[in-house]
Design an enzyme around this catalytic site. Structure first.
Site, PDB file in Angstrom:
ATOM      1  N   ASP A   1       0.869  -1.164   0.000  1.00  0.00           N
ATOM      2  CA  ASP A   1       0.000   0.000   0.000  1.00  0.00           C
ATOM      3  C   ASP A   1       0.916   1.227   0.000  1.00  0.00           C
ATOM      4  O   ASP A   1       2.056   1.151   0.471  1.00  0.00           O
ATOM      5  CB  ASP A   1      -0.882  -0.042   1.252  1.00  0.00           C
ATOM      6  CG  ASP A   1      -1.738   1.189   1.407  1.00  0.00           C
ATOM      7  OD1 ASP A   1      -2.414   1.567   0.437  1.00  0.00           O
ATOM      8  OD2 ASP A   1      -1.722   1.780   2.503  1.00  0.00           O
TER       9      ASP A   1
ATOM     10  N   CYS B   1     -10.989  -3.472  -9.311  1.00  0.00           N
ATOM     11  CA  CYS B   1      -9.631  -3.103  -8.914  1.00  0.00           C
ATOM     12  C   CYS B   1      -9.540  -2.525  -7.505  1.00  0.00           C
ATOM     13  O   CYS B   1      -8.482  -2.552  -6.901  1.00  0.00           O
ATOM     14  CB  CYS B   1      -9.000  -2.151  -9.932  1.00  0.00           C
ATOM     15  SG  CYS B   1      -9.871  -0.601 -10.201  1.00  0.00           S
TER      16      CYS B   1
ATOM     17  N   ASP C   1      -1.823  -0.516   5.783  1.00  0.00           N
ATOM     18  CA  ASP C   1      -2.334  -0.011   7.069  1.00  0.00           C
ATOM     19  C   ASP C   1      -3.849  -0.136   7.172  1.00  0.00           C
ATOM     20  O   ASP C   1      -4.470   0.503   8.005  1.00  0.00           O
ATOM     21  CB  ASP C   1      -1.903   1.447   7.281  1.00  0.00           C
ATOM     22  CG  ASP C   1      -2.540   2.402   6.290  1.00  0.00           C
ATOM     23  OD1 ASP C   1      -2.828   1.989   5.140  1.00  0.00           O
ATOM     24  OD2 ASP C   1      -2.764   3.570   6.656  1.00  0.00           O
TER      25      ASP C   1
ATOM     26  N   ASP D   1      -0.008   4.998   0.873  1.00  0.00           N
ATOM     27  CA  ASP D   1      -0.212   5.944   1.973  1.00  0.00           C
ATOM     28  C   ASP D   1      -0.320   5.235   3.312  1.00  0.00           C
ATOM     29  O   ASP D   1      -1.123   4.317   3.474  1.00  0.00           O
ATOM     30  CB  ASP D   1      -1.476   6.773   1.738  1.00  0.00           C
ATOM     31  CG  ASP D   1      -1.466   7.498   0.399  1.00  0.00           C
ATOM     32  OD1 ASP D   1      -0.376   7.685  -0.169  1.00  0.00           O
ATOM     33  OD2 ASP D   1      -2.545   7.882  -0.081  1.00  0.00           O
TER      34      ASP D   1
END
Length: 194
Positions: free
Chosen positions: A18, A109, A136, A20
């Site tokens: 991921d 997606c 996260d 961010d």
């Protein structure tokens, strides 16, 4: 040897990261290159995973586009800065995929759906069963389970708030780690024993 066996033998595992809250600080709908800041351990963690034989693929939900908070051009500038910062620290990724949709769009997606991972697997010859996802959010680790791999939740970004959601989910992560640095060590160890 048949063609399918040859291509299968060249398949490599990947770590899907991921963006961010995992590699960079989460700015909530980051829209400007000026907001991009890597975690101090991010580049080194990526390099350790690459050295262990993993391809590194970044998969990020970017619903700010559908919400008209920023454009795909804005996102391209953000990603240019993101990649430049990694390069400055000697790290590189193999692929970068984003989903511009919101949940209501029901697209394939948007994480935890597998569209980005399947596209990356096809384009980079990735063995999904031996791959991992680090993020996260509950969505991130469930993505790993959804494509037949494993998922790790990190406590950076929104991770601490997500721990409560983990308790309510049937699907559990392989582990909950403090950050990407700890997750990278765990993944390298886990891959060696399997």
């Amino acid at each position: 040897m048949g063609k399918s066996n040859t291509s299968k033998s060249k398949m490599t595992p990947a770590v899907f990261l991921d963006r961010d809250g995992t590699i960079i600080y989460d700015r909530n709908y980051l829209s400007s290159p000026d907001q991009v800041k890597l975690y101090s351990y991010a580049a080194d963690s990526i390099n350790k995973l690459r050295a262990a034989g993993f391809k590194i693929i970044v998969v990020t939900n970017q619903s700010g586009i559908a919400r008209k908070m920023f454009t795909e051009k804005d996102l391209a500038k953000v990603h240019k800065k993101f990649l430049a910062l990694l390069k400055e620290q000697g790290a590189k990724i193999d692929g970068l995929y984003y989903c511009p949709h919101i949940d209501d769009d029901k697209c394939v997606c948007r994480k935890p759906n597998t569209g980005m991972a399947l596209q990356a697997a096809k384009e980079h010859n990735i063995d999904l069963k031996k791959s991992y996802v680090v993020g996260d959010s509950v969505r991130d680790y469930i993505l790993g389970n959804n494509f037949g791999g494993k998922g790790v939740l990190v406590l950076t970004g929104h991770g601490r708030k997500q721990v409560l959601k983990v308790k309510k989910e049937k699907t559990k992560p392989l582990a909950v780690c403090l950050n990407l640095k700890q997750a990278a060590r765990l993944i390298i160890y886990d891959a060696k024993k399997n």
